[in-house]
Design a protein around this motif. Structure first.
Motif, PDB file in Angstrom:
ATOM      1  N   VAL A 269      -6.552 -28.734 -11.614  1.00  0.00           N
ATOM      2  CA  VAL A 269      -5.377 -28.372 -12.426  1.00  0.00           C
ATOM      3  C   VAL A 269      -5.802 -27.307 -13.450  1.00  0.00           C
ATOM      4  O   VAL A 269      -6.999 -27.055 -13.648  1.00  0.00           O
ATOM      5  CB  VAL A 269      -4.765 -29.601 -13.136  1.00  0.00           C
ATOM      6  CG1 VAL A 269      -4.229 -30.578 -12.117  1.00  0.00           C
ATOM      7  CG2 VAL A 269      -5.767 -30.262 -14.057  1.00  0.00           C
ATOM      8  N   ASN A 270      -4.814 -26.729 -14.109  1.00  0.00           N
ATOM      9  CA  ASN A 270      -5.096 -25.599 -15.001  1.00  0.00           C
ATOM     10  C   ASN A 270      -6.069 -25.915 -16.127  1.00  0.00           C
ATOM     11  O   ASN A 270      -6.924 -25.094 -16.460  1.00  0.00           O
ATOM     12  CB  ASN A 270      -3.788 -25.081 -15.607  1.00  0.00           C
ATOM     13  CG  ASN A 270      -3.078 -24.135 -14.675  1.00  0.00           C
ATOM     14  OD1 ASN A 270      -3.595 -23.787 -13.623  1.00  0.00           O
ATOM     15  ND2 ASN A 270      -1.888 -23.713 -15.049  1.00  0.00           N
ATOM     16  N   SER A 271      -5.926 -27.110 -16.740  1.00  0.00           N
ATOM     17  CA  SER A 271      -6.800 -27.401 -17.885  1.00  0.00           C
ATOM     18  C   SER A 271      -8.264 -27.451 -17.435  1.00  0.00           C
ATOM     19  O   SER A 271      -9.161 -26.991 -18.154  1.00  0.00           O
ATOM     20  CB  SER A 271      -6.382 -28.706 -18.565  1.00  0.00           C
ATOM     21  OG  SER A 271      -6.285 -29.735 -17.622  1.00  0.00           O
TER      22      SER A 271
ATOM     23  N   TRP B 160      -7.590 -18.032 -11.567  1.00  0.00           N
ATOM     24  CA  TRP B 160      -6.751 -19.220 -11.703  1.00  0.00           C
ATOM     25  C   TRP B 160      -5.454 -19.012 -12.489  1.00  0.00           C
ATOM     26  O   TRP B 160      -4.478 -19.707 -12.249  1.00  0.00           O
ATOM     27  CB  TRP B 160      -7.539 -20.349 -12.402  1.00  0.00           C
ATOM     28  CG  TRP B 160      -7.805 -20.069 -13.864  1.00  0.00           C
ATOM     29  CD1 TRP B 160      -8.834 -19.340 -14.375  1.00  0.00           C
ATOM     30  CD2 TRP B 160      -7.012 -20.473 -14.978  1.00  0.00           C
ATOM     31  NE1 TRP B 160      -8.729 -19.255 -15.741  1.00  0.00           N
ATOM     32  CE2 TRP B 160      -7.630 -19.958 -16.134  1.00  0.00           C
ATOM     33  CE3 TRP B 160      -5.833 -21.231 -15.115  1.00  0.00           C
ATOM     34  CZ2 TRP B 160      -7.120 -20.168 -17.409  1.00  0.00           C
ATOM     35  CZ3 TRP B 160      -5.317 -21.445 -16.393  1.00  0.00           C
ATOM     36  CH2 TRP B 160      -5.974 -20.916 -17.518  1.00  0.00           C
ATOM     37  N   LYS B 161      -5.429 -18.056 -13.413  1.00  0.00           N
ATOM     38  CA  LYS B 161      -4.383 -18.109 -14.436  1.00  0.00           C
ATOM     39  C   LYS B 161      -2.992 -17.728 -13.960  1.00  0.00           C
ATOM     40  O   LYS B 161      -2.000 -18.327 -14.389  1.00  0.00           O
ATOM     41  CB  LYS B 161      -4.780 -17.240 -15.624  1.00  0.00           C
ATOM     42  CG  LYS B 161      -4.009 -17.600 -16.884  1.00  0.00           C
ATOM     43  CD  LYS B 161      -4.607 -16.972 -18.101  1.00  0.00           C
ATOM     44  CE  LYS B 161      -3.875 -17.451 -19.350  1.00  0.00           C
ATOM     45  NZ  LYS B 161      -4.443 -16.871 -20.548  1.00  0.00           N
ATOM     46  N   GLU B 162      -2.890 -16.731 -13.083  1.00  0.00           N
ATOM     47  CA  GLU B 162      -1.561 -16.310 -12.604  1.00  0.00           C
ATOM     48  C   GLU B 162      -1.438 -16.675 -11.145  1.00  0.00           C
ATOM     49  O   GLU B 162      -2.139 -16.110 -10.304  1.00  0.00           O
ATOM     50  CB  GLU B 162      -1.398 -14.795 -12.771  1.00  0.00           C
ATOM     51  CG  GLU B 162      -0.508 -14.431 -13.927  1.00  0.00           C
ATOM     52  CD  GLU B 162      -0.199 -12.951 -13.924  1.00  0.00           C
ATOM     53  OE1 GLU B 162       0.560 -12.508 -13.057  1.00  0.00           O
ATOM     54  OE2 GLU B 162      -0.743 -12.245 -14.791  1.00  0.00           O
ATOM     55  N   LYS B 163      -0.523 -17.591 -10.849  1.00  0.00           N
ATOM     56  CA  LYS B 163      -0.546 -18.176  -9.507  1.00  0.00           C
ATOM     57  C   LYS B 163      -0.340 -17.152  -8.392  1.00  0.00           C
ATOM     58  O   LYS B 163      -0.863 -17.327  -7.299  1.00  0.00           O
ATOM     59  CB  LYS B 163       0.452 -19.317  -9.395  1.00  0.00           C
ATOM     60  CG  LYS B 163       1.901 -18.936  -9.458  1.00  0.00           C
ATOM     61  CD  LYS B 163       2.731 -20.185  -9.243  1.00  0.00           C
ATOM     62  CE  LYS B 163       4.182 -19.842  -9.034  1.00  0.00           C
ATOM     63  NZ  LYS B 163       4.968 -21.037  -8.715  1.00  0.00           N
TER      64      LYS B 163
ATOM     65  N   HIS C 127      -8.656 -30.152  -5.277  1.00  0.00           N
ATOM     66  CA  HIS C 127      -7.606 -29.445  -6.024  1.00  0.00           C
ATOM     67  C   HIS C 127      -7.978 -29.548  -7.499  1.00  0.00           C
ATOM     68  O   HIS C 127      -8.424 -30.605  -7.938  1.00  0.00           O
ATOM     69  CB  HIS C 127      -6.299 -30.187  -5.689  1.00  0.00           C
ATOM     70  CG  HIS C 127      -5.196 -30.076  -6.666  1.00  0.00           C
ATOM     71  ND1 HIS C 127      -3.980 -29.545  -6.326  1.00  0.00           N
ATOM     72  CD2 HIS C 127      -5.094 -30.446  -7.959  1.00  0.00           C
ATOM     73  CE1 HIS C 127      -3.179 -29.586  -7.367  1.00  0.00           C
ATOM     74  NE2 HIS C 127      -3.837 -30.132  -8.364  1.00  0.00           N
TER      75      HIS C 127
ATOM     76  N   LYS D 193      -7.621 -22.385  -6.741  1.00  0.00           N
ATOM     77  CA  LYS D 193      -8.359 -22.340  -8.013  1.00  0.00           C
ATOM     78  C   LYS D 193      -9.732 -22.976  -7.829  1.00  0.00           C
ATOM     79  O   LYS D 193     -10.739 -22.476  -8.333  1.00  0.00           O
ATOM     80  CB  LYS D 193      -7.568 -23.097  -9.097  1.00  0.00           C
ATOM     81  CG  LYS D 193      -6.298 -22.391  -9.513  1.00  0.00           C
ATOM     82  CD  LYS D 193      -5.449 -23.269 -10.424  1.00  0.00           C
ATOM     83  CE  LYS D 193      -4.075 -22.636 -10.619  1.00  0.00           C
ATOM     84  NZ  LYS D 193      -3.123 -23.545 -11.249  1.00  0.00           N
TER      85      LYS D 193
ATOM     86  N   ASP E 157      -0.680 -25.080  -2.160  1.00  0.00           N
ATOM     87  CA  ASP E 157      -1.145 -25.770  -3.373  1.00  0.00           C
ATOM     88  C   ASP E 157      -2.110 -24.846  -4.110  1.00  0.00           C
ATOM     89  O   ASP E 157      -3.252 -24.675  -3.693  1.00  0.00           O
ATOM     90  CB  ASP E 157      -1.846 -27.069  -2.950  1.00  0.00           C
ATOM     91  CG  ASP E 157      -2.472 -27.799  -4.123  1.00  0.00           C
ATOM     92  OD1 ASP E 157      -2.328 -27.326  -5.269  1.00  0.00           O
ATOM     93  OD2 ASP E 157      -3.105 -28.840  -3.890  1.00  0.00           O
ATOM     94  N   GLU E 158      -1.642 -24.256  -5.195  1.00  0.00           N
ATOM     95  CA  GLU E 158      -2.508 -23.290  -5.867  1.00  0.00           C
ATOM     96  C   GLU E 158      -3.783 -23.934  -6.397  1.00  0.00           C
ATOM     97  O   GLU E 158      -4.794 -23.256  -6.606  1.00  0.00           O
ATOM     98  CB  GLU E 158      -1.757 -22.575  -6.983  1.00  0.00           C
ATOM     99  CG  GLU E 158      -1.282 -23.462  -8.076  1.00  0.00           C
ATOM    100  CD  GLU E 158      -0.052 -22.895  -8.767  1.00  0.00           C
ATOM    101  OE1 GLU E 158      -0.200 -22.528  -9.915  1.00  0.00           O
ATOM    102  OE2 GLU E 158       1.027 -22.855  -8.166  1.00  0.00           O
TER     103      GLU E 158
END
Lengths: 220, 313
Positions: free
Chosen positions: A7-9, A109-112, A5, A86, A81-82
């Motif tokens: 995360v966004n960062s 990744w940016k817009e779930k 998984h 990603k 779980d997005e």
């Protein structure tokens, strides 16, 4: 099966690196890559050679993903779980997502609700008719707009049985409807009705509810 | 529709609240389950949502006599039902329990509602609420009852309060995450991962207060276990974190923040970051004129909430 998984960062940084290096695969998790690459690349090749329409490529990719990562294998806990989608988009199949969408970070990744691999997996899940053949059959002749209308109406959570019944009844009503966008209108009606109605408790259960939903539109 | 007064008149109360699991010797025992209220599952470290399923059985008693008739919410000869509904935006799923039907002549009702959550299907939180539906309409309603909902499947409303089941995390409604940093790292920091605050949920994956439990001041932050109202340091950290949270939201999504600030229409999903910010700003009447006022009112709000023993915002 455990899929990592991110995360966004982390996704944001990794995406910037992908932009600089032409969206090529960098060698992460070779087993997962091998599992995904062959079947998805076949689809993407056909898509880029214009043998497929965009929608057909999406459906075929969704069916491949749903077979590899079925709910029995990964569980809805992971599928929702997005972060795993990603990871798959950016680390495992960046070249394949790029072939479908180009340099569009929303699809990676940016817009779930727009992450391509996640969207097509959930479209198949919400349309599933028990096996691949039956599912493919009800999905033929639809368009990318149906994917958006179905997947982007999650609300507080999908009513899976209801969505599957709507998808099951859609082809029959679509073929005789004069409304070009019957599905979009039905989904809007449905969203409004669900505020005050539970389909499974209404007359005829979910099947009767969906039939009335389509009939109410054809009477307009 | 069922309103607060109508719900209160039936004198409902949950009689029992029982969790179980199909794996022998695994008890998903919660931290003192009650309705309404947050319930943390698996806090003893054995039950977990990946390997174990979860069964919930709730028994409720109520007297629905006032529901029926022209002054009530349903026709005299209709059959109604009570059901336990669950939603989980984080798991992208929702559903409901069995429905327990009753009529006017049923008298006092004892309803036992069951839910099953399969293993490896859920993440984050699941919200429970108890609702009433028309099961069977009155085939010949009295002329004085024509205004009442009378079609099967129609929702008549929910009993007050919801109950949150925490499949992951420590049960705090606030996204605290402890991590083992270096002693000279900061005691706390904000992590803000959201790219779409109107859709992304207000959960630790997206936005959280990270506490470095190896920092020398950590014991002062933590205080004595179970200290009512939190430590003064904890209150200060939460207030500062909330100020930072709103500033980051303003910096990254100025259009969203402007809508929230001016209380103009903004479409956001339930449980999203924007939903939390809207709740925070509107419920506690946070002064948004400038940074000084914002910070001062947040300090006041946090102190009030903790001192009330609520511990949550």
């Amino acid at each position: 099966m455990i899929i990592p998984h991110i995360v966004n960062s982390v996704a944001e940084e990794a995406y910037k690196r992908l932009q600089q290096t032409g969206f090529s695969y960098k060698g992460a998790n070779p087993e997962l890559r091998a599992m995904l690459y062959l079947p998805l690349n076949e689809i993407v090749k056909k898509f880029t050679s214009k043998e497929y329409k965009e929608y057909t490529a999406d459906i075929e990719a969704g069916l491949v993903l749903y077979s590899l990562f079925s709910p029995d294998k990964i569980g809805l806990r992971s599928a929702s779980d997005e972060g795993i989608w990603k990871y798959l988009s950016i680390e495992i199949a960046p070249d394949l997502v790029y072939a479908r969408w180009g340099d569009k970070e929303n699809r990676f990744w940016k817009e779930k609700r727009r992450i391509w691999l996640k969207t097509v997996w959930w479209f198949i899940h919400l349309s599933w008719q028990g096996d691949e053949e039956s599912t493919r059959k009800i999905l033929q002749d639809l368009t990318t707009d149906e994917i958006v209308q179905l997947v982007e109406r999650a609300g507080s959570g999908y009513r899976v049985d209801l969505n599957r019944e709507i998808m099951k009844q859609l082809p029959a009503y679509r073929s005789k409807s004069t409304h070009r966008d019957i599905f979009r209108v039905v989904m809007k009606f449905n969203t409004a009705r669900l505020i005050a109605t539970e389909p499974s408790f209404s007359e005829g259960g979910t099947v009767g509810y969906v039939r009335r939903l389509f009939n109410s539109l054809s009477q307009r | 529709m069922l309103d607060r007064q109508a719900a209160a008149r039936i004198g409902w109360m949950p009689e029992s609240f029982r969790f179980s699991c199909s794996t022998p010797d695994v008890d998903p025992e919660s931290n003192g389950a009650s309705w309404p209220g947050p319930v943390t599952l698996g806090h003893q470290g054995i039950w977990n949502p990946v390997e174990h399923d979860l069964f919930l059985e709730i028994t409720m008693r109520f007297n629905p006599a006032t529901f029926f008739g022209a002054e009530g919410i349903a026709c005299s000869n209709a059959a109604l039902g009570i059901v336990l509904e669950w939603t989980s935006p984080e798991s992208s799923q929702r559903g409901h329990s069995n429905i327990v039907p009753f009529r006017r002549e049923s008298g006092k009702v004892k309803a036992t509602l069951f839910l099953r959550f399969d293993r490896n299907q859920f993440r984050g939180q699941v919200q429970l609420s108890a609702s009433f539906y028309v099961v069977e309409p009155d085939s010949a309603p009295d002329s004085a009852e024509r205004h009442l909902a009378n079609r099967s499947g129609l929702c008549l409303g929910s009993l007050g309060g919801t109950c949150s089941l925490f499949f992951d995390g420590n049960g705090s409604l606030f996204p605290f995450v402890e991590y083992a940093g270096l002693p000279d790292d900061a005691l706390w920091r904000i992590r803000y991962e959201s790219s779409d605050p109107c859709e992304d949920l207000f959960v630790a994956d997206m936005v959280c207060l990270e506490i470095n439990n190896r920092h020398p001041d950590y014991p002062a932050y933590k205080g004595v276990d179970g200290q009512k109202g939190g430590t003064p340091m904890e209150r200060q950290i939460v207030a500062s974190w909330l100020t930072m949270f709103l500033l980051i939201l303003k910096e990254r999504n100025p259009d969203v923040f402007e809508c929230l600030k001016n209380d103009t229409y903004l479409k956001f999903s339930d449980g999203s970051i924007a939903h939390f910010a809207h709740y925070l700003l509107s419920t506690f009447q946070i002064n948004r004129e400038n940074l000084q006022n914002l910070s001062a009112t947040l300090n006041k709000v946090v102190a009030g909430q903790f001192l009330d023993g609520a511990g949550t915002l």
